[in-house]
Design a protein around this motif. Structure first.
Motif, PDB file in Angstrom:
ATOM      1  N   UNK A 233       0.834  -1.213   0.000  1.00  0.00           N
ATOM      2  CA  UNK A 233       0.000   0.000   0.000  1.00  0.00           C
ATOM      3  C   UNK A 233       0.862   1.255   0.000  1.00  0.00           C
ATOM      4  N   UNK A 234       1.941   1.214   0.770  1.00  0.00           N
ATOM      5  CA  UNK A 234       2.822   2.382   0.886  1.00  0.00           C
ATOM      6  C   UNK A 234       3.438   2.764  -0.454  1.00  0.00           C
ATOM      7  N   UNK A 235       3.674   1.775  -1.325  1.00  0.00           N
ATOM      8  CA  UNK A 235       4.291   2.044  -2.623  1.00  0.00           C
ATOM      9  C   UNK A 235       3.259   2.137  -3.752  1.00  0.00           C
ATOM     10  N   UNK A 236       1.992   2.346  -3.377  1.00  0.00           N
ATOM     11  CA  UNK A 236       0.979   2.686  -4.369  1.00  0.00           C
ATOM     12  C   UNK A 236       0.320   1.523  -5.075  1.00  0.00           C
ATOM     13  N   UNK A 237       0.433   0.298  -4.522  1.00  0.00           N
ATOM     14  CA  UNK A 237      -0.234  -0.855  -5.123  1.00  0.00           C
ATOM     15  C   UNK A 237      -1.591  -1.042  -4.444  1.00  0.00           C
ATOM     16  N   UNK A 238      -2.663  -0.849  -5.187  1.00  0.00           N
ATOM     17  CA  UNK A 238      -4.002  -0.962  -4.616  1.00  0.00           C
ATOM     18  C   UNK A 238      -4.392  -2.417  -4.383  1.00  0.00           C
ATOM     19  N   UNK A 239      -3.817  -3.332  -5.146  1.00  0.00           N
ATOM     20  CA  UNK A 239      -4.096  -4.760  -5.000  1.00  0.00           C
ATOM     21  C   UNK A 239      -2.816  -5.490  -4.583  1.00  0.00           C
ATOM     22  N   UNK A 240      -2.898  -6.225  -3.470  1.00  0.00           N
ATOM     23  CA  UNK A 240      -1.719  -6.948  -3.001  1.00  0.00           C
ATOM     24  C   UNK A 240      -1.290  -8.014  -4.001  1.00  0.00           C
ATOM     25  N   UNK A 241      -2.248  -8.613  -4.704  1.00  0.00           N
ATOM     26  CA  UNK A 241      -1.914  -9.652  -5.674  1.00  0.00           C
ATOM     27  C   UNK A 241      -1.033  -9.098  -6.795  1.00  0.00           C
ATOM     28  N   UNK A 242      -1.279  -7.850  -7.193  1.00  0.00           N
ATOM     29  CA  UNK A 242      -0.449  -7.216  -8.222  1.00  0.00           C
ATOM     30  C   UNK A 242       0.962  -6.999  -7.698  1.00  0.00           C
TER      31      UNK A 242
END
Length: 260
Positions: A233-242
């Motif tokens: 989340x901190x690095x701008x990924x809205x989906x953990x799977x991505x």
């Protein structure tokens, strides 16, 4: 020539003959340090927004997360030593000494230290070789930062546009970055940024951003201070799977195995 791999270090003495270089020379970005010593070759070397025509005897220090590649003349032999190692093998004081090094110039009497690697590889058993290679790395790094020779600005081509884009990405690495954001904030068109970045850096700008983010996240994960989902989340990924999929592809193993 040799290729020595032990745990998390990878040292090699390489020679490419009169052939067209493979794609391995391009689009290079990784989570470890790379130290290159040129023995011979006709090569222009790019580290992020800077390019320099190398001469025999030059040393390069490439930090984790910096895109780099050599544009090699296929009609000349390209011989070099390449030492790859993670930040974790160096004491903190050494990391501070090398954190800003890139083009280090010609270091007096350093070739003998690299040639010692060939001798170590050929003349010692595995346990001795493993220890001596680490010792040789420390000696080489100390020689580099103690003797770093000046490389004058006129010897390096600075691409101001690429530098501006990279600075923007670095400053905003912990938020979601779209191409439209870069264009709006830097006042360039999408087509211009896309074509200029791909031409100069041999990779699309969004691919570059993805690799930068994952390598920076990996560095944070190896410190073991933050939950994986929070890092994503901190690095701008809205989906953990991505995040997970990209991390595994770029780093080589899943994020839960990051602390190795």
């Amino acid at each position: 020539m040799f290729n020595f791999i032990y745990k998390n270090i990878d040292f090699a003495h390489k020679l490419n003959g009169h052939t067209t270089p493979s794609d391995d020379f391009h689009k290079h970005m990784h989570d470890h340090y790379e130290l290159l010593y040129l023995l011979r070759g006709n090569i222009d070397y790019t580290i992020e927004s800077e390019t320099k025509k190398l001469v025999a005897g030059e040393v390069l220090m490439i930090a984790p997360g910096m895109l780099h590649f050599g544009t090699v003349d296929p009609n000349s032999a390209y011989e070099r030593y390449v030492l790859k190692f993670p930040a974790t093998v160096l004491p903190e004081f050494m990391l501070k000494k090398i954190e800003n090094l890139k083009f280090c110039g010609i270091i007096p009497k350093i070739q003998e230290l690299f040639e010692e690697l060939d001798y170590i590889y050929a003349n010692f058993d595995d346990e001795e070789r493993n220890l001596l290679m680490y010792t040789a790395l420390f000696r080489i790094i100390i020689r580099v930062y103690k003797s770093e020779m000046p490389v004058f600005d006129e010897q390096i081509h600075h691409n101001a546009i690429i530098a501006e884009i990279i600075n923007y990405i670095n400053k905003n690495i912990k938020r979601s970055i779209a191409l439209a954001d870069i264009c709006q904030d830097l006042h360039f068109s999408k087509s211009y940024i896309s074509s200029e970045f791909s031409k100069e850096m041999k990779t699309p700008v969004m691919t570059y951003i993805k690799h930068k983010k994952i390598i920076a996240a990996h560095r944070q994960i190896t410190e073991g201070k933050t939950r994986l989902i929070n890092v994503a989340e901190e690095f701008g990924f809205s989906e953990y799977s991505t995040f997970y999929r990209n991390y595994k592809k770029i780093i080589g193993y899943p994020p839960q195995d990051g602390k190795r």
